[in-house]
Design a protein around this motif. Structure first.
Motif: not given
Length: 493
Positions: A246, A250, A255-257, A260, A267, A271, A301, A333-334
């Motif tokens: 992880l 980051v 990451t898929d903001e 999230i 988060w 993180r 990813c 997170a992804t």
């Protein structure tokens, strides 16, 4: 000549593979299927291929192929046993005497020491109907909070992490047939080639379709040999490995903001935990080289879809819940959750470990995952059962704590479908606790090591001798049909 078969399901693991049973000696007619068990017979039946069931598509492992053999085992109990005070030995008894002795033992303990002095311990092999009845019996008839089951020793860490992340305890959120269609699978702590061979085909098909397989296992297993990337962390370091991956997600901006922000909470803490596990540190802790860590992140990813599947390896550690939670965080997170061909899943183990939890065997849950400390949940179940919600006991001890309290707080125990003298942690200690009970009743197929300690032993039916439903690792509710009659003197749980 056409073959008359009974469709049923293998009893041994949570795949619940479909099979047919037919009387031994019948010919095979056109379209009837081929015998895959040879002469592995029991009670005059043999296994016949059943290709129509989507989980196994006719494939069976060694246990499934030879499953009928246990039906005619010479070790089967043929009738109830009661321990005679004069001899101190278990001796044959009638069902009427055995049931009366159990009722007197449980009632007497309850009257002398209170309802919570009576414990109930179930098993991951009981059907949904039995699990439901056992939980209801414990809470309504005995009035005890002290009920749990041996599924706690299987995937309870994953269940707790799944509840924390998703609010639901579910093995897989997708069917196995989705696995070959995703882009990458990280398989953590599972050797499907040996523990669930019919499921291995899904990983093989994944690779045939161009997907990538990452296996996390300290050993070079048969499953790991098929991986595109084998990560071999030191035993007990899976949490650091997941956090390290992880960290790289980051650091590399993977990451898929949007996901999230819109779909998750917490988060910042997740993180922070990941960022404290930089690659060089993770390599020192786990023994996994940094280039392999980076390659794992790339394989996971790069595709549009990916999955993480965990099993007993990362779960049965001192920080099992945190470890599974870290792998779930990698999915979240992804953005690999809540959409087709992506997400986290747990490969459950026992035949009906999933259904046993869902139907009320856990110390803290009523049927349907309803928590015992939730007033609305208590009111709903009490309404179904026709009782006052206040009459339901609260949460009790979980499995090991329950067994550890035997002979002290818990004076009597009804045990169904489990053999904790062999399977429980600190088994020798648990045997001492069982021996210290005032009263022990066991329902089992054979005189197991635990049953041999009992005051009453009740002989019960096996998988092909009764009809009932089970819930497999995908969440399928499966009907397992009765194929043969049980021996005389044996009754259903």
């Amino acid at each position: 000549m056409l073959t008359v078969t009974t469709p049923t399901h293998c009893p041994y693991c949570s795949l619940q593979c479909g099979m047919n049973l037919r009387p031994t000696g019948q010919g095979t007619g056109e379209g009837a299927g081929q015998s895959v068990a040879g002469q592995s017979t029991g009670q005059g039946v043999e296994v016949v291929e059943r290709a129509d069931f989507p989980v196994n598509r006719g494939a069976l492992c060694g246990k499934g192929r030879t499953a009928p053999a246990v039906l005619s085992s010479q070790a089967r109990l043929a009738g109830p046993l009661v321990r005679r005070p004069a001899t101190g030995r278990l001796e044959p008894a009638t069902w009427e005497e055995a049931l009366r002795t159990v009722a007197d033992g449980l009632r007497g303990t309850r009257e002398s020491h209170g309802a919570d002095a009576v414990g109930v311990f179930g098993g991951g092999g009981l059907t949904n109907e039995k699990a439901y009845a056992l939980g209801k019996f414990a809470r309504l008839v005995l009035g005890t909070s002290q009920i749990d089951y041996n599924g706690r020793f299987c995937m309870s860490s994953a269940a707790a992490a799944h509840q924390r992340a998703f609010g639901l305890d579910r093995g897989l959120p997708f069917p196995l047939e989705d696995i070959p269609r995703t882009g990458c699978v990280i398989l953590v702590g599972s050797n499907l080639a040996e523990t669930m061979p019919p499921a291995l085909r899904y990983l093989t098909e994944l690779k045939e379709n161009g997907g990538r397989l990452i296996v996390v296992d300290p050993r070079r297993t048969r499953t790991a040999e098929q991986a595109d990337l084998h990560l071999a962390p030191r035993p007990g370091t899976d949490l650091a490995l997941a956090l390290g991956l992880l960290h790289l997600v980051v650091a590399e901006g993977r990451t898929d903001e949007d996901f999230i922000r819109e779909r998750t909470t917490g988060w910042a803490d997740a993180r922070a935990a990941a960022m404290s596990h930089w690659p060089a540190l993770v390599e020192r802790i786990t023994g996994v080289p940094v280039p392999q860590l980076r390659e794992a992140v790339r394989l996971f990813c790069d595709p549009d879809n990916a999955m993480v599947l965990t099993a007993r390896g990362p779960e049965q550690q001192s920080k099992g819940t945190d470890t599974v939670g870290a792998w779930i965080n990698l999915c979240l997170a992804t953005g690999r959750a809540g959409r087709p061909l992506s997400g986290y899943g747990c490969l459950t183990g026992q035949g009906n470990g999933q259904g046993g939890r869902e139907h009320g065997q856990k110390a803290d849950q009523l049927p349907g995952y309803r928590k015992l400390d939730d007033p609305a949940a208590r009111a709903h179940v009490a309404g179904v059962w026709g009782v006052d919600p206040d009459s339901l006991p609260g949460p009790g001890r979980s499995a090991y704590e329950l067994l550890d309290a035997l002979g002290t707080d818990i004076k009597a125990l009804l045990l169904m479908g489990s053999n904790p003298v062999v399977s429980a942690p600190r088994a020798a200690h648990i045997q001492e606790r069982l021996e210290s009970l005032d009263f022990l009743a066991v329902a089992d197929v054979v005189l197991s090591e635990t049953a041999a300690l009992a005051d009453v032993v009740l002989p019960v039916t096996q998988w092909a001798e009764e009809t009932g439903t089970l819930t497999n690792l995908e969440g399928r509710v499966i009907l397992r049909r009765r194929a043969i009659d049980p021996p005389e003197g044996v009754r259903s749980d």
